[in-house]
Design an enzyme around this catalytic site. Structure first.
Site, mmCIF file in Angstrom:
data_model
loop_
_atom_site.group_PDB
_atom_site.id
_atom_site.type_symbol
_atom_site.label_atom_id
_atom_site.label_comp_id
_atom_site.label_asym_id
_atom_site.label_seq_id
_atom_site.Cartn_x
_atom_site.Cartn_y
_atom_site.Cartn_z
ATOM 1 N N SER A 299 26.212 24.648 -9.969
ATOM 2 C CA SER A 299 26.379 24.008 -11.272
ATOM 3 C C SER A 299 25.422 24.565 -12.323
ATOM 4 C CB SER A 299 26.212 22.494 -11.107
ATOM 5 O OG SER A 299 26.669 21.804 -12.234
ATOM 6 N N ASP A 310 25.075 38.206 -17.303
ATOM 7 C CA ASP A 310 26.014 38.781 -18.271
ATOM 8 C C ASP A 310 25.309 39.433 -19.456
ATOM 9 O OD1 ASP A 310 28.092 38.033 -16.693
ATOM 10 O OD2 ASP A 310 28.982 36.608 -18.099
ATOM 11 N N LYS A 324 30.272 25.759 -8.040
ATOM 12 C CA LYS A 324 30.689 24.519 -8.710
ATOM 13 C C LYS A 324 30.723 24.772 -10.213
ATOM 14 C CE LYS A 324 29.797 19.676 -9.552
ATOM 15 N NZ LYS A 324 29.915 19.830 -11.027
#
Length: 455
Positions: A299, A310, A324
């Site tokens: 999460s 990224d 998740k």
């Protein structure tokens, strides 16, 4: 039977009224009428079943309890993270975002209906008494835990400091169950711990994302950056971090990302779709970073790892995270109940869905203690193994949905949320024996050496 008795009809209307009240109480309204034939037929069948059971079941039944269980079954069939929350569960939902609680100090999960210890927290009553990872808690104060809801087990073991609780455990290698009489203590929730591994190389462990995580992280960075030797590299450890508050994950990422997206959430409703942007920070943290993740990173920790990966702001090392990537909200219902349900999916800045995919590390390194056997991480269940888990992307037609369903594992509905996370103090000796930490340190040192060669 082709007709409904007057009493039966009243019961049907009462049930419809209850459901309408709950739905309206949550701030969402849907007009359920006879015109909606399928819904009406379903509610009529529901009323038929309640009436038959209430009249004819071998023992007396509580209609209210039956309805609650029916709603729980309906919601939990959606995905592993949606559920009806009784009033007591609200308290447990909030505790992990606060500073401390009274308990015995263990990380637990419900695995195949069995309450299983993931690990005791160092220095806590459970750790001092000899509770071990892998122990199965079969009773709490004499009450069997099999098929107990995780929050119920948590509530039974938590309590005021100084009060005792008896847990009965089954352990591999022991012929009989063993009782542990534990006196509850205050279990501090320190989400950020840090130390210097070597001059110029810092280590920060974030165990979960709670109210004060970002402020604590800022303080830790300030300490590490103000040491005599300037900070040449940083390791951020998110292993076994089950997540927490979304805003804290965004703010933590924002400390290291200067511009662009941090995370986006996309739901079926426009109001559940949003993009969170980075902002330039006054204090530049421009040294190289290695982020550690594993199958227990879920999460909010996956949001941080995905954002830094990224934006090429950190190298991600370890094993694939839990996966998740869904967003839950909690709405208030009647009598103190709550409804937690999924409203959206998380996406990394590049548009990758985290759901049932996880964050794949740039460099895969399995956990191994250099003085001990390899960790059993391959056995860790992940989001994709949970029954009724959401897919990475919503499907536009039933054919695709059915095809996707064929690939899902028919595993038991497991709740991977732990009651406590890695809150124990840092152990320098253990960190220096940790293969993932040492590999990360080598990478940072190599980066510095190559930078000097080039510069």
């Amino acid at each position: 039977m082709s007709y409904i008795s007057k009493r039966h009809g009243k019961l049907c209307l009462a049930i419809i009224s209850i459901i309408l009240f709950c739905v309206i109480g949550s701030g969402f309204y849907r007009d359920i009428s006879a015109g909606d034939k399928e819904t009406y037929k379903g509610l009529k069948m529901f009323a038929d079943v309640i009436d038959l059971v209430e009249k004819n079941y071998v023992d007396e039944v509580d209609a209210k309890e039956l309805i609650q269980k029916a709603i729980q079954g309906m919601v939990s069939s959606l995905d592993p993270h949606s559920q009806l929350l009784p009033p007591e569960a609200f308290e447990e939902l909030q505790i992990d975002t606060k500073g401390e609680f009274g308990g015995i100090g263990i990380v637990i999960t419900m695995q195949k209906g069995l309450l299983t210890v993931i690990s005791p927290i160092e220095g806590t009553p459970a750790h001092k008494a000899g509770v071990k990872a892998g122990d199965i808690i079969v009773k709490v104060d004499g009450e069997y835990t099999k098929d107990m809801m995780l929050w119920e087990a948590v509530k039974k073991m938590r309590g005021p400091q100084g009060e005792s609780v008896i847990i009965t455990i089954v352990r591999e290698g022991l012929a009989e169950p063993v009782d542990f009489n534990l006196v509850r203590d205050i279990i501090p929730i320190e989400s950020v711990r840090y130390m210097s591994l070597q001059p110029g190389y810092g280590y920060i462990r974030i165990s979960n994302f709670q109210d004060n995580t970002t402020s604590d992280l800022r303080a830790a960075l300030k300490k590490l950056e103000s040491s005599k030797v300037s900070l040449k590299g940083l390791i951020i450890d998110l292993r076994d971090n089950p997540g927490g508050l979304l805003n804290q994950a965004i703010e933590v990422s924002d400390l290291f990302v200067e511009q662009g997206d941090i995370v986006s959430i996309k739901g079926r409703q426009t109001k559940h779709t949003k993009i969170f942007k980075a902002h330039a920070d006054i204090n530049k943290h421009d040294y190289p970073i290695v982020v550690l993740i594993n199958g227990g990173s879920a999460s909010a920790s996956e949001i941080v790892a995905g954002a830094l990966q990224d934006h090429k702001r950190a190298l991600i090392l370890g094993t694939t995270s839990f996966g998740k990537g869904s967003v839950q909200t909690v709405e208030t219902l009647k009598d103190g109940y709550g409804l937690r349900f999924t409203i959206a999916r998380y996406y990394t800045p590049s548009g990758r869905s985290i759901q049932a995919q996880g964050i794949v590390p740039d460099i895969e390194v399995k956990y191994e203690l250099m003085t001990d056997e390899k960790d059993k991480e391959d056995r860790i269940l992940k989001e994709k193994d949970l029954k009724n888990h959401l897919d990475a992307e919503p499907f536009s037609d039933k054919k695709k949905l059915n095809e996707a369903g064929k690939d899902k594992k028919d595993t038991q509905d497991l709740n991977q949320t732990t009651t406590e996370t890695r809150y124990g103090p840092l152990d320098p000796e253990s960190l220096h024996s940790d293969s993932q930490v040492m590999r990360a340190l080598d990478i940072l040192k190599s980066y510095h050496i190559f930078s000097e060669i080039r510069g």
